[in-house]
Design an enzyme around this catalytic site. Sequence first.
Site, PDB file in Angstrom:
ATOM      1  N   TRP A  53       1.245  -1.259   0.027  1.00 50.37           N
ATOM      2  CA  TRP A  53       0.074   0.762  -0.401  1.00 50.37           C
ATOM      3  C   TRP A  53       0.970   1.165  -0.024  1.00 50.37           C
ATOM      4  O   TRP A  53       0.493   2.000  -0.773  1.00 50.37           O
ATOM      5  CB  TRP A  53      -1.160   0.106   1.514  1.00 50.37           C
ATOM      6  CG  TRP A  53      -2.546  -0.904   1.026  1.00 50.37           C
ATOM      7  CD1 TRP A  53      -2.088  -2.669   0.374  1.00 50.37           C
ATOM      8  CD2 TRP A  53      -3.890  -0.788   1.635  1.00 50.37           C
ATOM      9  NE1 TRP A  53      -3.633  -2.667   0.064  1.00 50.37           N
ATOM     10  CE2 TRP A  53      -4.632  -1.816   1.472  1.00 50.37           C
ATOM     11  CE3 TRP A  53      -3.971   0.301   2.451  1.00 50.37           C
ATOM     12  CZ2 TRP A  53      -5.622  -1.695   1.778  1.00 50.37           C
ATOM     13  CZ3 TRP A  53      -5.074   0.735   2.345  1.00 50.37           C
ATOM     14  CH2 TRP A  53      -5.714  -0.970   2.120  1.00 50.37           C
ATOM     15  N   ASP A 111      -4.369  -1.626   6.190  1.00 52.49           N
ATOM     16  CA  ASP A 111      -5.399  -2.770   5.927  1.00 52.49           C
ATOM     17  C   ASP A 111      -5.003  -3.629   6.905  1.00 52.49           C
ATOM     18  O   ASP A 111      -4.426  -4.592   6.755  1.00 52.49           O
ATOM     19  CB  ASP A 111      -4.541  -2.914   4.803  1.00 52.49           C
ATOM     20  CG  ASP A 111      -4.980  -4.440   3.985  1.00 52.49           C
ATOM     21  OD1 ASP A 111      -5.899  -4.375   3.972  1.00 52.49           O
ATOM     22  OD2 ASP A 111      -3.858  -5.414   3.230  1.00 52.49           O
ATOM     23  N   LYS A 151      -9.496  -1.879   7.135  1.00 56.05           N
ATOM     24  CA  LYS A 151     -10.122  -2.717   7.390  1.00 56.05           C
ATOM     25  C   LYS A 151     -10.553  -3.610   8.174  1.00 56.05           C
ATOM     26  O   LYS A 151      -9.620  -2.742   9.113  1.00 56.05           O
ATOM     27  CB  LYS A 151      -8.936  -3.578   7.008  1.00 56.05           C
ATOM     28  CG  LYS A 151      -8.993  -5.719   6.651  1.00 56.05           C
ATOM     29  CD  LYS A 151      -8.408  -6.107   5.115  1.00 56.05           C
ATOM     30  CE  LYS A 151      -7.215  -6.426   6.981  1.00 56.05           C
ATOM     31  NZ  LYS A 151      -6.003  -7.568   6.367  1.00 56.05           N
TER      32      LYS A 151
END
Length: 207
Positions: A53, A111, A151
């Site tokens: 990312w 994430d 997430k």
Amino acid sequence: MGSRKDQDSYYRRAKQEGFAARSVYKLQEMDQRYGLLRQGMRVLDIGCHPGSWLQYAAGRVGPGGLVLGVDIQELAVDLPRWGRFIQADVLKLTPAEVLAVAPAFDVVLSDVAPRTTGVRHADEAASLAMLEAVFDLALAVLRPGGSFLAKVYFGPGVDQLIHQVKGRFKLGKGHKPAASKAASKEIYILGRELKNALPQVDTQTEG
């Protein structure tokens, strides 16, 4: 959502394109759909290991921007000169540590996931605790109008948190990208355009 063949293709594609993990395509899809990243932005990536990312975000914001990654593990990738990294426990990270790098951020990404135990309710609770910590931190370091994407394993309490996100951002919703594995319980919570930033310590100096 997606066959095993499709999932393997994401893995192969990541290797071919030089990304640290297949999860980069989840961020790419959501960026393209919701317009999260632009040139010159300051981006905070919480739970950034192994670094795909960060790689993607660094390419999107370019040399005029900044990407800051945080993770308890060391990065598995090299960062460009506009990239920074803090090795820290996400649950213990403070706004002051983040704001020491930049006075405010345009986007907070995460994430991050807990170490799974195989006990569903325990894993969901651990994931929600991480998301709550990330959300609180995001509210403390985002500029007004900034965006949030993180997430979580869907379970009890997630709907309530989505409701909180909707209250703080002009757009708040859950989203499951195509690159997520079909059996995964993960979803991503999106907040676009923070309505009001929480009070922050003034990091500006005179002169």
